[in-house]
Design a protein around this motif. Structure first.
Motif, mmCIF file in Angstrom:
data_model
loop_
_atom_site.group_PDB
_atom_site.id
_atom_site.type_symbol
_atom_site.label_atom_id
_atom_site.label_comp_id
_atom_site.label_asym_id
_atom_site.label_seq_id
_atom_site.Cartn_x
_atom_site.Cartn_y
_atom_site.Cartn_z
ATOM 1 N N VAL A 31 1.932 3.932 -12.343
ATOM 2 C CA VAL A 31 1.623 4.970 -13.359
ATOM 3 C C VAL A 31 2.303 5.819 -14.567
ATOM 4 O O VAL A 31 2.484 5.787 -15.826
ATOM 5 C CB VAL A 31 1.047 6.123 -12.317
ATOM 6 C CG1 VAL A 31 0.336 7.294 -13.847
ATOM 7 C CG2 VAL A 31 -0.525 5.642 -11.528
ATOM 8 N N ARG A 32 3.321 6.224 -13.614
ATOM 9 C CA ARG A 32 4.457 6.745 -14.397
ATOM 10 C C ARG A 32 5.152 5.948 -14.987
ATOM 11 O O ARG A 32 5.607 6.278 -16.284
ATOM 12 C CB ARG A 32 5.409 8.004 -13.319
ATOM 13 C CG ARG A 32 4.978 9.099 -12.860
ATOM 14 C CD ARG A 32 5.619 10.084 -12.390
ATOM 15 N NE ARG A 32 4.809 10.939 -11.514
ATOM 16 C CZ ARG A 32 4.494 12.365 -11.915
ATOM 17 N NH1 ARG A 32 5.072 12.475 -13.167
ATOM 18 N NH2 ARG A 32 3.656 12.754 -11.443
ATOM 19 N N PHE A 70 -5.306 -1.515 -9.801
ATOM 20 C CA PHE A 70 -4.960 -1.910 -8.101
ATOM 21 C C PHE A 70 -5.468 -2.681 -7.773
ATOM 22 O O PHE A 70 -5.668 -2.579 -6.753
ATOM 23 C CB PHE A 70 -5.340 0.094 -7.910
ATOM 24 C CG PHE A 70 -4.305 0.993 -8.329
ATOM 25 C CD1 PHE A 70 -2.825 1.228 -9.317
ATOM 26 C CD2 PHE A 70 -4.458 3.165 -8.335
ATOM 27 C CE1 PHE A 70 -2.305 1.439 -9.533
ATOM 28 C CE2 PHE A 70 -4.212 4.010 -9.168
ATOM 29 C CZ PHE A 70 -2.903 3.054 -10.024
ATOM 30 N N GLY A 94 2.627 4.358 -17.407
ATOM 31 C CA GLY A 94 1.122 5.171 -17.647
ATOM 32 C C GLY A 94 1.353 5.609 -19.284
ATOM 33 O O GLY A 94 0.669 5.307 -20.222
ATOM 34 N N GLY A 95 2.688 6.551 -19.972
ATOM 35 C CA GLY A 95 2.429 6.203 -21.451
ATOM 36 C C GLY A 95 2.103 4.905 -22.833
ATOM 37 O O GLY A 95 1.866 5.400 -23.052
ATOM 38 N N GLY A 103 0.557 -1.055 0.445
ATOM 39 C CA GLY A 103 0.083 0.389 0.484
ATOM 40 C C GLY A 103 0.620 1.089 -0.543
ATOM 41 O O GLY A 103 0.147 2.296 0.380
ATOM 42 N N PHE A 138 -6.162 1.530 -14.721
ATOM 43 C CA PHE A 138 -5.109 2.011 -13.637
ATOM 44 C C PHE A 138 -5.985 1.119 -12.606
ATOM 45 O O PHE A 138 -5.485 0.809 -11.763
ATOM 46 C CB PHE A 138 -4.164 2.609 -13.373
ATOM 47 C CG PHE A 138 -3.140 3.290 -14.311
ATOM 48 C CD1 PHE A 138 -2.322 1.805 -13.749
ATOM 49 C CD2 PHE A 138 -3.020 3.425 -15.362
ATOM 50 C CE1 PHE A 138 -0.964 2.390 -14.215
ATOM 51 C CE2 PHE A 138 -1.808 3.601 -16.587
ATOM 52 C CZ PHE A 138 -0.919 2.866 -15.120
ATOM 53 N N LEU A 139 -7.183 2.132 -11.991
ATOM 54 C CA LEU A 139 -7.854 1.966 -10.786
ATOM 55 C C LEU A 139 -8.216 -0.138 -11.330
ATOM 56 O O LEU A 139 -8.159 -0.589 -10.198
ATOM 57 C CB LEU A 139 -9.368 2.335 -11.181
ATOM 58 C CG LEU A 139 -8.550 4.234 -10.418
ATOM 59 C CD1 LEU A 139 -10.309 5.113 -10.750
ATOM 60 C CD2 LEU A 139 -8.609 4.597 -9.750
ATOM 61 N N LEU A 149 -7.532 4.564 -19.912
ATOM 62 C CA LEU A 149 -6.737 4.881 -18.835
ATOM 63 C C LEU A 149 -7.281 4.948 -17.535
ATOM 64 O O LEU A 149 -6.593 3.812 -16.466
ATOM 65 C CB LEU A 149 -5.262 5.499 -19.103
ATOM 66 C CG LEU A 149 -3.868 5.042 -19.078
ATOM 67 C CD1 LEU A 149 -3.031 3.877 -19.725
ATOM 68 C CD2 LEU A 149 -3.378 6.186 -19.407
ATOM 69 N N GLN A 150 -7.644 6.142 -17.043
ATOM 70 C CA GLN A 150 -7.377 5.134 -15.928
ATOM 71 C C GLN A 150 -8.305 4.613 -15.108
ATOM 72 O O GLN A 150 -7.728 3.872 -14.143
ATOM 73 C CB GLN A 150 -8.339 7.384 -15.857
ATOM 74 C CG GLN A 150 -8.787 7.810 -14.137
ATOM 75 C CD GLN A 150 -9.115 8.583 -13.981
ATOM 76 O OE1 GLN A 150 -8.876 9.385 -14.703
ATOM 77 N NE2 GLN A 150 -9.895 8.953 -12.123
ATOM 78 N N PHE A 192 2.464 3.026 -6.166
ATOM 79 C CA PHE A 192 1.414 3.144 -7.510
ATOM 80 C C PHE A 192 1.571 4.376 -8.060
ATOM 81 O O PHE A 192 1.672 4.500 -9.320
ATOM 82 C CB PHE A 192 -0.031 4.052 -6.213
ATOM 83 C CG PHE A 192 -0.570 2.836 -5.471
ATOM 84 C CD1 PHE A 192 -0.986 1.863 -6.470
ATOM 85 C CD2 PHE A 192 -0.335 2.439 -4.039
ATOM 86 C CE1 PHE A 192 -1.643 1.016 -5.916
ATOM 87 C CE2 PHE A 192 -1.227 1.584 -3.371
ATOM 88 C CZ PHE A 192 -1.941 0.629 -4.438
ATOM 89 N N GLU A 193 2.580 5.680 -7.556
ATOM 90 C CA GLU A 193 2.670 6.460 -8.214
ATOM 91 C C GLU A 193 3.573 6.073 -9.661
ATOM 92 O O GLU A 193 3.891 6.656 -10.722
ATOM 93 C CB GLU A 193 2.946 7.661 -7.766
ATOM 94 C CG GLU A 193 4.120 8.744 -8.898
ATOM 95 C CD GLU A 193 4.100 10.604 -8.306
ATOM 96 O OE1 GLU A 193 4.050 10.839 -6.709
ATOM 97 O OE2 GLU A 193 4.626 11.024 -8.296
ATOM 98 N N ASP A 238 2.229 4.575 -0.938
ATOM 99 C CA ASP A 238 1.399 5.446 -2.385
ATOM 100 C C ASP A 238 2.250 5.650 -3.147
ATOM 101 O O ASP A 238 1.635 5.490 -4.566
ATOM 102 C CB ASP A 238 1.450 6.524 -1.148
ATOM 103 C CG ASP A 238 0.979 6.591 -0.962
ATOM 104 O OD1 ASP A 238 -0.783 6.678 -1.029
ATOM 105 O OD2 ASP A 238 -0.312 8.456 0.418
#
Lengths: 80, 204
Positions: B32-33, B65, B36-37, B23, B61-62, B57-58, B28-29, B25
């Protein structure tokens, strides 16, 4: 085998999925038919072109993700 | 042998997954980074429209997760995410299904009663292009792919561009393997027709 039958099974032929007997008939037709040889060549070129279409560095470079989208995703996760 | 080598992908994946499951934080970032691209490009290819691709994409990712517990570590994170993104993009496409789709029949070869092709076929020249020609040709090919009716374009993208196998595409689209094969073949034929003016004339 007609041109129509050959073209109908072109994907199977290219991907090696035709039974041996049908493959032989296919290759015999190809040996005799310039039109089908041209079609096969163009068909293969089409597949390669599709496979390479997104290799353009301006499109496919590990594209960046907009910062606002990163933040939106992380916010959505926290409020989820 | 130098033991301070950079982490290989599998180790980096395993560390990231452990941090995600804990968990953290920042993990998770990082996820995504890092991905993500690339994943946004996948969604854009399938959906076309950038705003909808970002929404997909959102969603993806959800979903990812929430599905961390089901990631078994046997595949790479990128492979696992890719599949989730494709599914999210397909969901978006289904929910925004536009007007009745254009028929593909006009883009398929026509035959005479004796089984010969109606129109003569000219063999395209082999390309020996320069880099700038290549980029131009790729852009033209992307434009023509965009013109395919969506049912067929999706299968072509998943098979020939995203490189999923037929069975996987069938599962993703919830159709039979036979239907994937038919659609792929028709999509390739239709794309050949659309590319004929491009490769048959401009590049000959």
């Amino acid at each position: 085998m007609t041109c129509q039958q050959l073209i109908e099974f072109l994907t199977e032929y290219i991907e090696g999925q035709l039974p041996l007997s049908q493959r032989a008939a296919f290759e015999l037709h190809l040996a005799l038919c310039g039109q089908c040889r041209a079609y096969l060549h163009n068909f293969r070129t089409t597949i390669e072109a599709a496979q390479n279409a997104f290799d353009d560095p301006t499109v496919a470079t590990p594209a960046s993700i907009p910062e606002e989208l990163v933040q939106a995703i992380l916010r959505a996760r926290r409020s989820n | 042998m130098d033991h301070d080598e950079v982490l290989n992908d599998a180790d980096a994946d395993a560390l990231l997954i452990a941090a995600l499951r804990a968990g953290e934080d920042s993990a998770f970032e990082t996820l995504v980074r890092r991905y993500g691209g690339r994943m946004l490009s996948v969604a854009r290819r399938l959906i076309g429209d950038d705003d909808h691709a970002q929404d997909a994409l959102q969603d993806a990712f959800l979903s990812a997760f929430n599905a961390l517990a089901t990631f078994d570590g046997r595949s790479k994170i990128s492979t696992w995410l890719h599949r989730i993104v494709v599914n999210a993009a397909l969901m978006r496409l289904r929910s925004q299904k536009r007007h009745p789709e254009q028929s593909i029949d006009d883009l398929l070869p026509a035959f005479k009663a004796d089984g010969h092709q109606e129109a003569p076929v000219a063999r395209w020249k082999d390309s020996g292009e320069s880099t700038s020609d290549r980029a131009e040709a790729q852009a033209l090919v992307r434009q023509q792919i965009e013109k395919l009716p969506e049912t067929y374009r999706t299968v072509l993208l998943l098979r020939d561009i995203e490189e999923h196998d037929t069975e996987t595409v069938a599962q993703m689209l919830e159709i039979s393997v036979a239907a994937v094969k038919v659609r792929l073949h028709r999509a390739r034929q239709a794309l050949r027709t659309l590319l004929d003016p491009v490769f048959g004339e401009q590049y000959s």
